[in-house]
Design an enzyme around this catalytic site. Structure first.
Site, PDB file in Angstrom:
ATOM      1  N   TYR A 155       0.827  -1.200   0.000  1.00  0.00           N
ATOM      2  CA  TYR A 155       0.000   0.000   0.000  1.00  0.00           C
ATOM      3  C   TYR A 155       0.866   1.256   0.000  1.00  0.00           C
ATOM      4  O   TYR A 155       0.655   2.170  -0.796  1.00  0.00           O
ATOM      5  CB  TYR A 155      -0.919  -0.020   1.225  1.00  0.00           C
ATOM      6  CG  TYR A 155      -1.856   1.161   1.309  1.00  0.00           C
ATOM      7  CD1 TYR A 155      -3.055   1.158   0.610  1.00  0.00           C
ATOM      8  CD2 TYR A 155      -1.553   2.264   2.093  1.00  0.00           C
ATOM      9  CE1 TYR A 155      -3.933   2.231   0.695  1.00  0.00           C
ATOM     10  CE2 TYR A 155      -2.415   3.341   2.184  1.00  0.00           C
ATOM     11  CZ  TYR A 155      -3.599   3.323   1.484  1.00  0.00           C
ATOM     12  OH  TYR A 155      -4.457   4.388   1.564  1.00  0.00           O
ATOM     13  N   LYS A 159       0.951   4.002  -3.006  1.00  0.00           N
ATOM     14  CA  LYS A 159       0.516   5.379  -2.754  1.00  0.00           C
ATOM     15  C   LYS A 159       1.665   6.366  -2.940  1.00  0.00           C
ATOM     16  O   LYS A 159       1.453   7.500  -3.381  1.00  0.00           O
ATOM     17  CB  LYS A 159      -0.118   5.506  -1.366  1.00  0.00           C
ATOM     18  CG  LYS A 159      -1.454   4.762  -1.265  1.00  0.00           C
ATOM     19  CD  LYS A 159      -2.459   5.273  -2.291  1.00  0.00           C
ATOM     20  CE  LYS A 159      -3.833   4.669  -2.109  1.00  0.00           C
ATOM     21  NZ  LYS A 159      -4.836   5.245  -2.994  1.00  0.00           N
TER      22      LYS A 159
END
Length: 168
Positions: A155, A159
């Site tokens: 993640y 991101k």
């Protein structure tokens, strides 16, 4: 006249959470919202709620991890409204702060596909039309996890990539 009144805005991941509320808010301000996600039934509930409140919404089912679906979402918006003024790349999924030693290849690639690849596919598809019309804006939703790398390996990596793509 408001900033978004009459603008055609695609919002990915619009069947829940931030995407759903963004679609409702923009429609309330006069935008024509194209709401996209994998779960059509939930999308149609959001669409009906927006329309019941006097807004203009159109649902498009699509998986933003698949290039052809992204192109289909954009084409559906063009077919329905004739243009795209704004793309909001909001679709995403959390990885429950999974450590690298517990992260399978499949999990890692799925997190990258949802949180990073989708931004690339949707932006490229929308920009082709925005370039032809000579205008358009893209809003990418990232996370503090992309800045501080504190939200799990896959993640945070995805991101952070979204932040870099936005700066680029």
């Amino acid at each position: 006249m408001g900033l978004v009144e009459g603008k055609v805005i695609i919002i990915t991941g619009a069947n829940s959470g931030i995407g759903e509320k963004t679609a409702e808010m923009l429609a309330e301000q006069g935008a024509k919202v194209v709401i996209a996600a994998r779960r059509l039934e939930k999308l149609q509930e959001v669409e009906e709620r927006i329309k019941a409140a006097g807004g203009d919404a159109f649902s498009v089912k699509g998986d933003v991890t698949i290039k052809d679906d992204c192109e289909g979402i954009v084409q559906a918006a063009i077919d329905h409204y004739g243009r795209i003024d704004v793309l909001v790349n909001n679709a995403g999924a959390g990885d429950k702060q999974m450590a690298i030693t517990r992260c399978s290849d499949e999990w890692y690639h799925q997190m990258i596909a949802v949180n990073q690849d989708s931004v690339f596919y949707m932006s490229r598809a929308a920009l082709r039309h925005m370039e032809k019309q000579g205008s358009g804006s893209i809003v990418n939703v990232s996370s503090i996890g992309g800045v501080y790398a504190n939200a799990g390996l896959a993640y945070s990596a995805a991101k952070a990539a979204v932040i870099a793509m936005t700066k680029n």
